[in-house]
Design a protein around this motif. Structure first.
Motif, PDB file in Angstrom:
ATOM      1  N   THR A  28       4.855   8.078  -9.015  1.00 20.01           N
ATOM      2  CA  THR A  28       4.669   9.123  -7.904  1.00 20.01           C
ATOM      3  C   THR A  28       4.663   8.124  -6.368  1.00 20.01           C
ATOM      4  N   THR A  29       5.302   9.327  -5.472  1.00 19.98           N
ATOM      5  CA  THR A  29       5.238   8.218  -4.664  1.00 19.98           C
ATOM      6  C   THR A  29       5.242   9.164  -3.206  1.00 19.98           C
ATOM      7  N   SER A  30       4.792   9.050  -2.381  1.00 21.82           N
ATOM      8  CA  SER A  30       4.379   9.214  -0.776  1.00 21.82           C
ATOM      9  C   SER A  30       4.894   8.456   0.409  1.00 21.82           C
ATOM     10  N   THR A  31       5.278   8.609   1.776  1.00 21.16           N
ATOM     11  CA  THR A  31       5.889   7.778   2.558  1.00 21.16           C
ATOM     12  C   THR A  31       5.512   8.132   3.861  1.00 21.16           C
ATOM     13  N   ALA A  32       5.318   6.395   4.436  1.00 17.82           N
ATOM     14  CA  ALA A  32       5.535   6.433   6.036  1.00 17.82           C
ATOM     15  C   ALA A  32       6.025   5.785   6.948  1.00 17.82           C
ATOM     16  N   LYS A  33       6.137   6.277   7.660  1.00 13.86           N
ATOM     17  CA  LYS A  33       7.425   5.603   8.689  1.00 13.86           C
ATOM     18  C   LYS A  33       6.498   4.749  10.143  1.00 13.86           C
ATOM     19  N   ASP A  34       5.025   4.625   9.808  1.00 11.39           N
ATOM     20  CA  ASP A  34       4.471   3.821  10.752  1.00 11.39           C
ATOM     21  C   ASP A  34       3.082   3.157  10.328  1.00 11.39           C
ATOM     22  N   GLY A  35       2.788   2.012  11.189  1.00  7.08           N
ATOM     23  CA  GLY A  35       1.961   2.093  10.532  1.00  7.08           C
ATOM     24  C   GLY A  35       0.035   2.990  10.757  1.00  7.08           C
ATOM     25  N   LEU A  56       6.095  -2.425  11.972  1.00  8.05           N
ATOM     26  CA  LEU A  56       6.374  -1.073  12.096  1.00  8.05           C
ATOM     27  C   LEU A  56       6.113  -0.568  13.263  1.00  8.05           C
ATOM     28  N   PRO A  57       6.061   0.669  13.385  1.00  9.11           N
ATOM     29  CA  PRO A  57       6.110   0.897  15.141  1.00  9.11           C
ATOM     30  C   PRO A  57       4.495   1.374  15.185  1.00  9.11           C
ATOM     31  N   LEU A  58       3.536   1.314  15.799  1.00  5.20           N
ATOM     32  CA  LEU A  58       2.417   1.769  16.695  1.00  5.20           C
ATOM     33  C   LEU A  58       1.401   1.233  15.924  1.00  5.20           C
ATOM     34  N   ILE A  59       1.429   0.778  14.901  1.00  4.75           N
ATOM     35  CA  ILE A  59       0.474  -0.260  14.503  1.00  4.75           C
ATOM     36  C   ILE A  59       1.353  -0.622  12.938  1.00  4.75           C
ATOM     37  N   ASP A  60       1.310  -2.299  13.367  1.00  4.20           N
ATOM     38  CA  ASP A  60       2.364  -3.357  11.948  1.00  4.20           C
ATOM     39  C   ASP A  60       1.476  -3.532  10.643  1.00  4.20           C
ATOM     40  N   GLY A  61       2.029  -4.137   9.839  1.00  2.00           N
ATOM     41  CA  GLY A  61       1.311  -4.010   8.386  1.00  2.00           C
ATOM     42  C   GLY A  61       0.705  -5.096   7.981  1.00  2.00           C
ATOM     43  N   GLU A  63      -2.560  -5.786  10.058  1.00  2.00           N
ATOM     44  CA  GLU A  63      -3.222  -4.891  10.908  1.00  2.00           C
ATOM     45  C   GLU A  63      -4.009  -3.289   9.740  1.00  2.00           C
ATOM     46  N   VAL A  64      -2.539  -2.723   9.409  1.00  6.29           N
ATOM     47  CA  VAL A  64      -2.641  -1.832   8.049  1.00  6.29           C
ATOM     48  C   VAL A  64      -3.527  -2.177   7.064  1.00  6.29           C
ATOM     49  N   CYS A  65      -3.585  -3.552   6.166  1.00 10.43           N
ATOM     50  CA  CYS A  65      -3.823  -4.374   5.004  1.00 10.43           C
ATOM     51  C   CYS A  65      -4.838  -4.461   5.549  1.00 10.43           C
ATOM     52  N   ARG A  66      -5.545  -4.895   7.092  1.00  7.88           N
ATOM     53  CA  ARG A  66      -6.931  -5.385   6.991  1.00  7.88           C
ATOM     54  C   ARG A  66      -7.850  -4.479   7.309  1.00  7.88           C
ATOM     55  N   ARG A  67      -7.179  -3.296   7.919  1.00  7.74           N
ATOM     56  CA  ARG A  67      -7.836  -2.318   7.544  1.00  7.74           C
ATOM     57  C   ARG A  67      -8.208  -1.169   6.535  1.00  7.74           C
ATOM     58  N   MET A  68      -7.501  -1.460   5.511  1.00  9.96           N
ATOM     59  CA  MET A  68      -7.054  -1.079   3.969  1.00  9.96           C
ATOM     60  C   MET A  68      -8.322  -2.818   3.377  1.00  9.96           C
ATOM     61  N   ARG A  69      -8.336  -3.214   3.895  1.00  9.32           N
ATOM     62  CA  ARG A  69      -9.221  -4.340   2.861  1.00  9.32           C
ATOM     63  C   ARG A  69     -10.561  -3.807   3.193  1.00  9.32           C
ATOM     64  N   ALA A  70     -11.103  -3.602   4.927  1.00 12.36           N
ATOM     65  CA  ALA A  70     -12.405  -3.528   5.097  1.00 12.36           C
ATOM     66  C   ALA A  70     -12.982  -2.194   5.032  1.00 12.36           C
ATOM     67  N   ASN A  71     -11.988  -1.569   3.754  1.00 11.49           N
ATOM     68  CA  ASN A  71     -12.425   0.402   3.297  1.00 11.49           C
ATOM     69  C   ASN A  71     -13.082  -0.138   2.022  1.00 11.49           C
ATOM     70  N   PRO A  72     -13.892  -0.140   1.781  1.00 13.71           N
ATOM     71  CA  PRO A  72     -14.257  -0.021  -0.124  1.00 13.71           C
ATOM     72  C   PRO A  72     -13.669   1.220  -0.660  1.00 13.71           C
ATOM     73  N   ALA A  73     -13.028   1.550  -0.146  1.00 13.19           N
ATOM     74  CA  ALA A  73     -12.632   3.482  -1.072  1.00 13.19           C
ATOM     75  C   ALA A  73     -10.842   2.707  -1.356  1.00 13.19           C
ATOM     76  N   LEU A  74     -10.900   1.544  -0.340  1.00 13.29           N
ATOM     77  CA  LEU A  74      -8.704   1.325  -1.238  1.00 13.29           C
ATOM     78  C   LEU A  74      -9.314  -0.163  -2.146  1.00 13.29           C
ATOM     79  N   ARG A  75     -10.730  -0.860  -2.197  1.00 16.01           N
ATOM     80  CA  ARG A  75     -11.059  -2.262  -2.466  1.00 16.01           C
ATOM     81  C   ARG A  75      -9.321  -2.525  -3.789  1.00 16.01           C
ATOM     82  N   ASN A  76      -9.060  -1.140  -4.542  1.00 15.16           N
ATOM     83  CA  ASN A  76      -8.678  -1.153  -6.167  1.00 15.16           C
ATOM     84  C   ASN A  76      -7.117  -0.803  -5.832  1.00 15.16           C
ATOM     85  N   THR A  77      -6.663  -0.400  -4.724  1.00 13.47           N
ATOM     86  CA  THR A  77      -5.329  -0.383  -3.932  1.00 13.47           C
ATOM     87  C   THR A  77      -4.757  -1.912  -4.282  1.00 13.47           C
TER      88      THR A  77
END
Length: 131
Positions: A28-35, A56-61, A63-77
């Protein structure tokens, strides 16, 4: 169990192609067009996989990756960086930020899907070892 993928891509034709490929593979997919939209989407639902463009516009990938890895809830993503920025220093930067894989554009759909399957198999093995 159906896997969920968030596709973060600002080029419409690539976004549609990735949606089709992943849907055909059973995601199943969802999409986003900017960070910024990607980060909002991650607050609403935690995907199994994120296909993440770097430019990406607004926030580059990165930075998105860095923020994801800083979030413990996303560690398995799993994060697969998918970008035209393929210099060795950029690949190393993405991997150092916590990406699980890095695929450069233009990409072979066969190679991309093989990499996605590899990441998904790793998740299944990790889950089996945890039980």
């Amino acid at each position: 169990m159906t896997m969920h993928a968030l596709i973060v891509e600002d080029e419409e034709n690539i976004l549609l192609s990735l949606e089709f490929l992943l849907s055909e593979a059973g995601y199943t997919t969802s999409t986003a067009k900017d960070g910024a939209d990607a980060l909002k989407s991650l607050e609403r639902a935690i995907p199994d996989l994120v296909l993440l463009d770097v430019m990406l516009p607004l926030i580059d990938g990165f930075e998105v990756c860095r923020r994801m890895r800083a979030n413990p809830a996303l560690r398995n993503t799993r994060i697969l960086m998918l970008t035209a920025r393929g210099r060795e220093t950029e690949i190393q930067h993405g991997m150092a930020l916590g990406a699980d894989a890095y695929v450069t554009k233009p990409f072979s759909t066969r190679a991309l899907m093989a990499k996605i399957r590899e990441l998904s198999i790793g998740d299944l093995q990790q889950n089996n070892n945890a039980t």
